[in-house]
Design a protein around this motif. Structure first.
Motif, PDB file in Angstrom:
ATOM      1  N   GLU A 338       0.842  -1.182   0.000  1.00 48.27           N
ATOM      2  CA  GLU A 338       0.000   0.000   0.000  1.00 48.27           C
ATOM      3  C   GLU A 338       0.886   1.243   0.000  1.00 48.27           C
ATOM      4  O   GLU A 338       1.756   1.398   0.862  1.00 48.27           O
ATOM      5  N   ASP A 339       0.657   2.149  -0.977  1.00 52.77           N
ATOM      6  CA  ASP A 339       1.510   3.327  -1.076  1.00 52.77           C
ATOM      7  C   ASP A 339       0.944   4.486  -0.266  1.00 52.77           C
ATOM      8  O   ASP A 339      -0.033   4.338   0.473  1.00 52.77           O
ATOM      9  N   ASP A 340       1.554   5.646  -0.407  1.00 51.19           N
ATOM     10  CA  ASP A 340       1.175   6.786   0.428  1.00 51.19           C
ATOM     11  C   ASP A 340      -0.176   7.366   0.052  1.00 51.19           C
ATOM     12  O   ASP A 340      -0.722   8.204   0.780  1.00 51.19           O
ATOM     13  N   LEU A 341      -0.765   6.953  -1.083  1.00 53.78           N
ATOM     14  CA  LEU A 341      -2.091   7.411  -1.474  1.00 53.78           C
ATOM     15  C   LEU A 341      -3.170   6.383  -1.121  1.00 53.78           C
ATOM     16  O   LEU A 341      -4.311   6.508  -1.572  1.00 53.78           O
ATOM     17  N   ASN A 342      -2.788   5.361  -0.350  1.00 52.72           N
ATOM     18  CA  ASN A 342      -3.702   4.272   0.028  1.00 52.72           C
ATOM     19  C   ASN A 342      -4.109   3.430  -1.170  1.00 52.72           C
ATOM     20  O   ASN A 342      -5.127   2.737  -1.129  1.00 52.72           O
ATOM     21  N   ASN A 343      -3.316   3.513  -2.224  1.00 52.28           N
ATOM     22  CA  ASN A 343      -3.519   2.640  -3.369  1.00 52.28           C
ATOM     23  C   ASN A 343      -2.646   1.401  -3.222  1.00 52.28           C
ATOM     24  O   ASN A 343      -1.655   1.404  -2.481  1.00 52.28           O
ATOM     25  N   LEU A 344      -2.999   0.361  -3.944  1.00 48.36           N
ATOM     26  CA  LEU A 344      -2.399  -0.950  -3.702  1.00 48.36           C
ATOM     27  C   LEU A 344      -1.609  -1.413  -4.925  1.00 48.36           C
ATOM     28  O   LEU A 344      -2.140  -1.446  -6.051  1.00 48.36           O
ATOM     29  N   TRP A 345      -0.333  -1.751  -4.680  1.00 50.46           N
ATOM     30  CA  TRP A 345       0.481  -2.418  -5.692  1.00 50.46           C
ATOM     31  C   TRP A 345       0.296  -3.926  -5.513  1.00 50.46           C
ATOM     32  O   TRP A 345       0.413  -4.448  -4.403  1.00 50.46           O
ATOM     33  N   VAL A 346       0.008  -4.599  -6.612  1.00 46.71           N
ATOM     34  CA  VAL A 346      -0.291  -6.034  -6.563  1.00 46.71           C
ATOM     35  C   VAL A 346       0.704  -6.769  -7.454  1.00 46.71           C
ATOM     36  O   VAL A 346       0.672  -6.620  -8.688  1.00 46.71           O
ATOM     37  N   GLY A 347       1.620  -7.515  -6.816  1.00 46.38           N
ATOM     38  CA  GLY A 347       2.550  -8.335  -7.581  1.00 46.38           C
ATOM     39  C   GLY A 347       1.909  -9.674  -7.905  1.00 46.38           C
ATOM     40  O   GLY A 347       1.390 -10.362  -7.014  1.00 46.38           O
ATOM     41  N   GLN A 348       1.935 -10.055  -9.169  1.00 46.18           N
ATOM     42  CA  GLN A 348       1.209 -11.244  -9.621  1.00 46.18           C
ATOM     43  C   GLN A 348       2.166 -12.290 -10.172  1.00 46.18           C
ATOM     44  O   GLN A 348       3.361 -12.034 -10.369  1.00 46.18           O
ATOM     45  N   ASN A 349       1.601 -13.440 -10.426  1.00 47.34           N
ATOM     46  CA  ASN A 349       2.388 -14.517 -11.008  1.00 47.34           C
ATOM     47  C   ASN A 349       2.792 -14.205 -12.444  1.00 47.34           C
ATOM     48  O   ASN A 349       3.774 -14.738 -12.942  1.00 47.34           O
ATOM     49  N   ASN A 350       2.024 -13.317 -13.081  1.00 48.61           N
ATOM     50  CA  ASN A 350       2.352 -12.929 -14.454  1.00 48.61           C
ATOM     51  C   ASN A 350       1.955 -11.467 -14.637  1.00 48.61           C
ATOM     52  O   ASN A 350       0.925 -11.166 -15.224  1.00 48.61           O
ATOM     53  N   GLY A 351       2.757 -10.607 -14.105  1.00 44.94           N
ATOM     54  CA  GLY A 351       2.489  -9.187 -14.277  1.00 44.94           C
ATOM     55  C   GLY A 351       2.392  -8.445 -12.960  1.00 44.94           C
ATOM     56  O   GLY A 351       2.748  -8.936 -11.889  1.00 44.94           O
ATOM     57  N   LEU A 352       1.860  -7.237 -13.069  1.00 45.91           N
ATOM     58  CA  LEU A 352       1.821  -6.319 -11.932  1.00 45.91           C
ATOM     59  C   LEU A 352       0.604  -5.415 -12.124  1.00 45.91           C
ATOM     60  O   LEU A 352       0.207  -5.115 -13.256  1.00 45.91           O
ATOM     61  N   ALA A 353      -0.022  -5.021 -11.026  1.00 43.86           N
ATOM     62  CA  ALA A 353      -1.190  -4.138 -11.113  1.00 43.86           C
ATOM     63  C   ALA A 353      -1.101  -3.050 -10.054  1.00 43.86           C
ATOM     64  O   ALA A 353      -0.532  -3.255  -8.973  1.00 43.86           O
ATOM     65  N   TYR A 354      -1.688  -1.903 -10.400  1.00 49.63           N
ATOM     66  CA  TYR A 354      -1.791  -0.784  -9.462  1.00 49.63           C
ATOM     67  C   TYR A 354      -3.269  -0.506  -9.276  1.00 49.63           C
ATOM     68  O   TYR A 354      -3.960  -0.049 -10.194  1.00 49.63           O
ATOM     69  N   VAL A 355      -3.787  -0.785  -8.086  1.00 51.86           N
ATOM     70  CA  VAL A 355      -5.218  -0.715  -7.794  1.00 51.86           C
ATOM     71  C   VAL A 355      -5.472   0.518  -6.933  1.00 51.86           C
ATOM     72  O   VAL A 355      -4.916   0.639  -5.836  1.00 51.86           O
ATOM     73  N   GLU A 356      -6.336   1.418  -7.404  1.00 54.57           N
ATOM     74  CA  GLU A 356      -6.575   2.684  -6.717  1.00 54.57           C
ATOM     75  C   GLU A 356      -7.658   2.533  -5.656  1.00 54.57           C
ATOM     76  O   GLU A 356      -8.768   3.073  -5.774  1.00 54.57           O
ATOM     77  N   LEU A 357      -7.325   1.826  -4.581  1.00 60.18           N
ATOM     78  CA  LEU A 357      -8.257   1.684  -3.468  1.00 60.18           C
ATOM     79  C   LEU A 357      -8.436   2.994  -2.723  1.00 60.18           C
ATOM     80  O   LEU A 357      -9.435   3.195  -2.028  1.00 60.18           O
ATOM     81  N   GLY A 358      -7.505   3.880  -2.823  1.00 63.59           N
ATOM     82  CA  GLY A 358      -7.583   5.155  -2.120  1.00 63.59           C
ATOM     83  C   GLY A 358      -8.396   6.199  -2.844  1.00 63.59           C
ATOM     84  O   GLY A 358      -8.551   7.318  -2.352  1.00 63.59           O
ATOM     85  N   SER A 359      -8.940   5.859  -4.019  1.00 61.51           N
ATOM     86  CA  SER A 359      -9.703   6.826  -4.797  1.00 61.51           C
ATOM     87  C   SER A 359     -11.189   6.698  -4.490  1.00 61.51           C
ATOM     88  O   SER A 359     -11.696   5.598  -4.280  1.00 61.51           O
ATOM     89  N   PRO A 360     -11.917   7.817  -4.479  1.00 64.90           N
ATOM     90  CA  PRO A 360     -13.373   7.747  -4.282  1.00 64.90           C
ATOM     91  C   PRO A 360     -14.119   7.298  -5.528  1.00 64.90           C
ATOM     92  O   PRO A 360     -15.341   7.136  -5.491  1.00 64.90           O
ATOM     93  N   PHE A 361     -13.397   7.089  -6.645  1.00 63.71           N
ATOM     94  CA  PHE A 361     -14.022   6.709  -7.901  1.00 63.71           C
ATOM     95  C   PHE A 361     -13.834   5.211  -8.160  1.00 63.71           C
ATOM     96  O   PHE A 361     -12.750   4.663  -7.917  1.00 63.71           O
ATOM     97  N   THR A 362     -14.882   4.559  -8.650  1.00 70.75           N
ATOM     98  CA  THR A 362     -14.804   3.162  -9.073  1.00 70.75           C
ATOM     99  C   THR A 362     -15.567   3.003 -10.382  1.00 70.75           C
ATOM    100  O   THR A 362     -16.435   3.820 -10.727  1.00 70.75           O
ATOM    101  N   PHE A 363     -15.262   1.931 -11.089  1.00 68.67           N
ATOM    102  CA  PHE A 363     -15.903   1.627 -12.368  1.00 68.67           C
ATOM    103  C   PHE A 363     -17.007   0.602 -12.172  1.00 68.67           C
ATOM    104  O   PHE A 363     -16.838  -0.401 -11.469  1.00 68.67           O
ATOM    105  N   ILE A 364     -18.136   0.867 -12.812  1.00 60.86           N
ATOM    106  CA  ILE A 364     -19.177  -0.152 -12.975  1.00 60.86           C
ATOM    107  C   ILE A 364     -19.314  -0.342 -14.478  1.00 60.86           C
ATOM    108  O   ILE A 364     -19.936   0.469 -15.166  1.00 60.86           O
TER     109      ILE A 364
END
Length: 1005
Positions: A338-364
């Protein structure tokens, strides 16, 4: 961690207290007084705020999937697996990867290999900026060298020989100056000087640092803690022996959360282990937990082997799940950060993701089974309905399942709203009544846009269609189609009712229409058109919205209200002062608390209303969603709980206004590389890291490179530590001593300067992220030396050479000059000798000629003076002669005249003539010229003979002029005899011998 979470919780509640009181003011107007509010705030604060804050701090049940940025191995050009992640104070992200240590600055990736080229399994950074890494058979740290390049230093080589042989360092933990390197056989404790090795008899499963205490799971013993040189099993720790643990985390009240790989997650308190959430245990067991992290908002992120990323509440309830095809690209999560913006770095078995959990916006969107562009939404009780370009979809509010299509609603849906007892939809296929999961078409007229209830006729409903207005009536509690109203056939997508009961319909490119209905509502009585002739800047893009209980009309430039008195549109008093007259507002919505959301050409945001009724514009957070918004039919829906849905190109964007305010980001601009270019090759001058002694620093410090002139072309590469998928940072830069102003904002991350002159330079760069935040300025100073031919030594040599050349030239010219001078002098001597002789003759002749000329001149002047003297003398003679004749005539007349009085007058006249005959000024004039001619004779003569009278001096002058006695008598007005007597007297006074002639004496005097 508990303390930090508690602080964050209290801060959030404190920030949103005003909004909560506003909400209470709305729902309790009759019995909720200010004094009651003060009492509630002071006495029941925690009781009242516990539920709202607990709800608001958690993710909304209406939220979609967080914004996510996925990185594939092809993006970062390294191995597929990512095992551990950390971030530095400068904002750089470091990832333990199969190919080495990955570094990401927001723009570029860089890979650093360990000494033996093995996989990097773990990474951690300390306060000084050292990047500690653990790999296969080795561990150590990366730290910048003198030019800022990360260099690896192995610490494993310092181990004693018997402890040097180990498999892999899977975990690294840092506790102040103490570093724990954890392997499956040993734990190495490094205090920056020496190592202490802990080697339990049984093998080690995994180790975890919790509140500065190292927990170690030992095979056949269970979970324990490291104390000095041994591992002591904790109370209840034996329950986990022979199990593999994925994480040990603090929960609350000395309660631990222990996650196993294959047996779920348990709470451990007072030696008793219990399933954390029994309902979720089966999912956790089948998912296989790989890692777990407590987030700052109190939730937990769980990385699994088979089910991707799970976000759980503090009670263990599932909040969000991201997996392959649903937010992230891979179902196997190996690490979390978890970085300083409360967003989440996710290390995967094949790749990497940056998930904006700290943002008030989400996609539907389609990942939640919502295909198409978003147009409409409505929250009815506990069911959320969404209308898109492909149909209408629904889902229970608290359900974790995907959305489902409402039967009979395929096709474009433009509007959803609750009117009376019915939920109605405006669709391309006509007006539709929604009941649960089924839709029923109410009218065969295609193109239903929107509905409008009439305030004075609650049993009637207007529908705007592609071709005018339709009327519905309330029959048995439900709406039934009645008729289409004639008299107006324009598209009626946007309409509103004003206080007078008239209907305003706006058309996208025709203008605004004011419609007056017939009293029995069966027809249209009057239609009035309003366009540029009524105050609008144009007839295009006019819309009408009801805000603050008044109708606002938006246009191509500015927002307007209708002035009934003048029957014209005038700029409104709310948006015009705040956004200006030229901004084009596209959409406006007001929530129950009075906050006004809007989308315009230049802005997107919300005017937040406070308890005093003032408004504050908040727009920075909304900048990130602009490029995702639907630009076909712009829409914005305020749900019943004041959450907002923005229509997007792909589904909807959900905004949670109760989400904790975003942390202030560690947003910086970093200079990543400085390269000098020359004809032969390029040379890297700086590799992106500043150091200050043994620590990484934000500043450049004392390093000031001096570049040779042949390397006077410099290329800068820079980046901003902004990692969101739509960050799109832009940059400004300028080179001090070369440029005077900042450049325009641009997306380029490189700048090259060529052919720079010698001098001192400072490169300045800064970035602006999608929220409009501008980073601090980062600088890099350097000096370009002058070329050798313009260096100080060169100028010194030039000076010596010039002096030497000048001296030699002067010496040569001087000798030549002296030689020529001697020859010239010799020749001149000869010529001068000849000329002297000639000059002597010439001078003698000239002197004679000059003397002659002077004599002639003197003679001429003397002759001229004599002439003047003679003239003057003749004038005196003539005058005296004339006067004498007059006197004689008067005497003759006197003799003849017998009149005594006349005789008396004539006698007097005659006497006057005698007295004044020579007493005029002619003598002075005569004497002046006489003395000039005769060498100041009068003065000399008087000086020699001072006893002479004036009459005698005159006689002497006349004698020197060689005048006769007669002429002298006339001049002196005496007789000739008188002249003789005067001559005698003069001889006597000058004592002249009788033998000498008086006139000769005077002439020779």
């Amino acid at each position: 961690m508990k303390n930090s979470d508690s602080d964050g919780f209290q801060t959030f509640c404190r920030v949103d207290l005003t909004s909560t009181f506003q909400y209470l003011d709305l729902i309790m107007p009759f019995f909720y007084t200010p004094s009651l509010r003060r009492g509630l705030a002071s006495r029941w604060f925690w009781l009242l705020m516990y539920v709202p804050c607990a709800h608001l701090a958690a993710q909304s049940s209406l939220s979609g999937l967080p914004f996510t940025r996925n990185f594939q191995p092809l993006d970062y050009k390294a191995g597929i697996q990512n095992w551990s992640i950390t971030q530095t104070r400068q904002g750089l992200v470091y990832i333990a990867n199969n190919f080495g240590l990955l570094e990401f600055d927001g723009d570029q990736w860089q890979t650093y290999g360990m000494r033996n080229g093995t996989k990097v399994r773990s990474v951690a950074r300390d306060a000084r900026g050292r990047i500690y890494v653990g790999g296969q058979g080795d561990f150590g740290f990366f730290f910048p060298d003198a030019r800022g390049r990360l260099a690896y230093t192995s610490l494993a080589d310092r181990l004693e020989k018997q402890y040097r042989d180990f498999d892999e360092a899977w975990n690294i933990y840092i506790d102040n100056e103490k570093v724990y390197f954890c392997t499956f056989s040993n734990i190495y404790v490094y205090d920056q000087q020496t190592f202490r090795t802990v080697r339990p008899k049984d093998g080690i499963d995994h180790s975890y640092l919790v509140n500065r205490q190292l927990y170690v799971n030992v095979h056949h013993q269970g979970l324990g803690i490291l104390q000095d040189q041994e591992i002591r099993t904790i109370k209840g720790g034996t329950q986990f022996k022979d199990q593999s643990l994925a994480a040990v985390l603090p929960l609350h009240d000395d309660q631990l959360l222990v996650a196993t790989f294959q047996d779920g997650i348990y709470t451990l308190k007072d030696g008793i282990a219990k399933p954390w959430n029994a309902a979720l245990q089966q999912l956790l067991k089948t998912s296989i937990v790989n890692c777990m992290l407590r987030l700052r908002n109190g939730n937990f992120a769980v990385g699994t082997q088979n089910s991707g990323l799970l976000v759980l509440s503090p009670e263990g309830d599932l909040r969000t799940q991201l997996t392959s095809g649903r937010g992230i690209d891979n179902a196997t999560v190996l690490c979390l950060y978890e970085d300083d913006l409360n967003n989440l770095w996710v290390g995967q078995n094949n790749g990497l993701a940056y998930v904006e959990l700290g943002s008030p916006f989400t996609f539907i969107n389609k990942q939640m089974s919502i295909p198409g562009s978003g147009y409409a939404a409505y929250l009815q009780d506990h069911t959320l309905y969404l209308g898109t370009s492909t149909g209408i979809y629904f889902r229970e509010k608290d359900s974790a399942s995907d959305f489902k299509l409402v039967d009979n609603t395929r096709g474009q849906a433009y509007h959803l709203g609750h009117y009376g007892n019915d939920l109605l939809a405006g669709r391309h296929h006509g007006a539709t009544h929604i009941e649960g999961s089924t839709g029923e078409v109410l009218s065969t007229e295609f193109g239903s846009w929107v509905y409008l209830t009439l305030k004075d006729h609650p049993d009637r409903l207007l529908e705007g269609t592609y071709t005018g207005l339709q009327l519905y009536a309330l029959v048995n509690g439900h709406w039934k189609f009645k008729k289409k109203l004639s008299g107006f056939d324009e598209s009626s997508r946007v309409m509103a009712e004003d206080p007078s009961g008239d209907i305003w319909v706006t058309h996208g490119y025709k203008g605004a229409f004011r419609i007056t209905l017939h009293p029995n509502l069966d027809s249209i009585a009057k239609v009035s058109f309003y366009g540029t002739d009524k105050g609008f800047p144009s007839n295009l893009l006019i819309n009408v919205f009801k805000v603050r209980n008044e109708l606002l009309f938006t246009s191509t430039n500015g927002v307007y209200t209708y002035d009934r008195a003048t029957d014209r549109f005038v700029p409104d008093t709310f948006f015009t002062p705040r956004l200006g007259k030229n901004d084009q507002v596209w959409f406006i919505r007001e929530d129950a608390l009075g906050n006004i959301y809007f989308i315009s050409r230049d802005h997107i945001g919300v005017f937040k209303k406070n308890s005093l009724g003032d408004y504050t514009l908040e727009e920075n957070a909304f900048g990130k969603i602009r490029k995702h918004l639907n630009d076909d039919l712009i829409s914005m829906v305020i749900l019943q709980n004041n959450e907002v849905l923005f229509g997007a190109k792909d589904g909807f964007i959900h905004y949670n206004p109760y989400h904790p305010a975003e942390q202030k980001s560690n947003f910086k601009t970093l200079i990543r590389r400085v390269v000098t270019t020359s004809v032969n090759r390029d040379s890297v001058l700086f590799f992106g890291h500043y150091t200050n002694h043994d620590s990484i620093s934000d500043q450049q410090g004392e390093m000031l490179p001096e570049l040779r002139y042949r390397n006077n072309s410099v290329n800068f590469t820079f980046a901003a530590t902004s990692f969101e998928g739509n960050a799109d940072p832009t940059y400004q830069y300028y080179l001090e001593n070369f440029e005077k102003e900042w450049s325009d904002w641009g997306a380029k991350t490189q700048k090259e300067y060529t052919n720079l002159k010698e001098g001192d330079y400072v490169f300045h760069v800064r970035a602006r992220n999608v929220s409009g935040e501008i980073s601090p300025v980062t600088t890099y100073a350097f000096t370009i030396l002058a070329p050798w031919y313009r260096s100080g030594w060169a100028y010194f040599c030039y000076g010596l050479s010039v002096i030497a050349i000048l001296f030699a030239a002067f010496n040569f010219v001087d000798r030549k000059y002296q030689r020529e001078q001697r020859l010239m002098e010799q020749k001149q001597q000869e010529e001068l000798s000849q000329k002297d002789t000639a000059l002597e003759h010439l001078s003698q002749r000239s002197q004679e000629e000059i003397t002659r000329l002077q004599n002639e001149k003197l003679e001429s002047e003397l002759q001229h003076m004599n002439n003047e003297l003679a003239t003057s003398t003749m004038h005196l003679l003539n005058k005296n002669e004339f006067i004498t004749s007059i006197k004689n005539q008067l005497a003759h007349i006197l003799k003849k005249n017998t009149n005594e009085e006349v005789r008396k007058e004539l006698t007097q006249i005659n006497r006057n003539i005698e007295q004044n005959i020579s007493a005029d000024d002619d003598w002075e004039h005569f004497q002046f010229h006489f003395d000039r001619v005769h060498g100041d004779f009068s003065n000399r003569f008087k000086t020699s003979f001072p006893s002479l009278s004036p009459q005698e001096l005159k006689l002497s002058a006349y004698l020197r002029m060689n005048l006769s006695s007669k002429e002298i008598a006339q001049l002196l007005n005496i007789s000739v005899r008188g002249v003789e007597i005067s001559r005698y007297r003069l001889r006597k006074k000058i004592q002249l011998d009788r033998n000498k002639n008086l006139q000769d004496f005077i002439l020779n005097f």
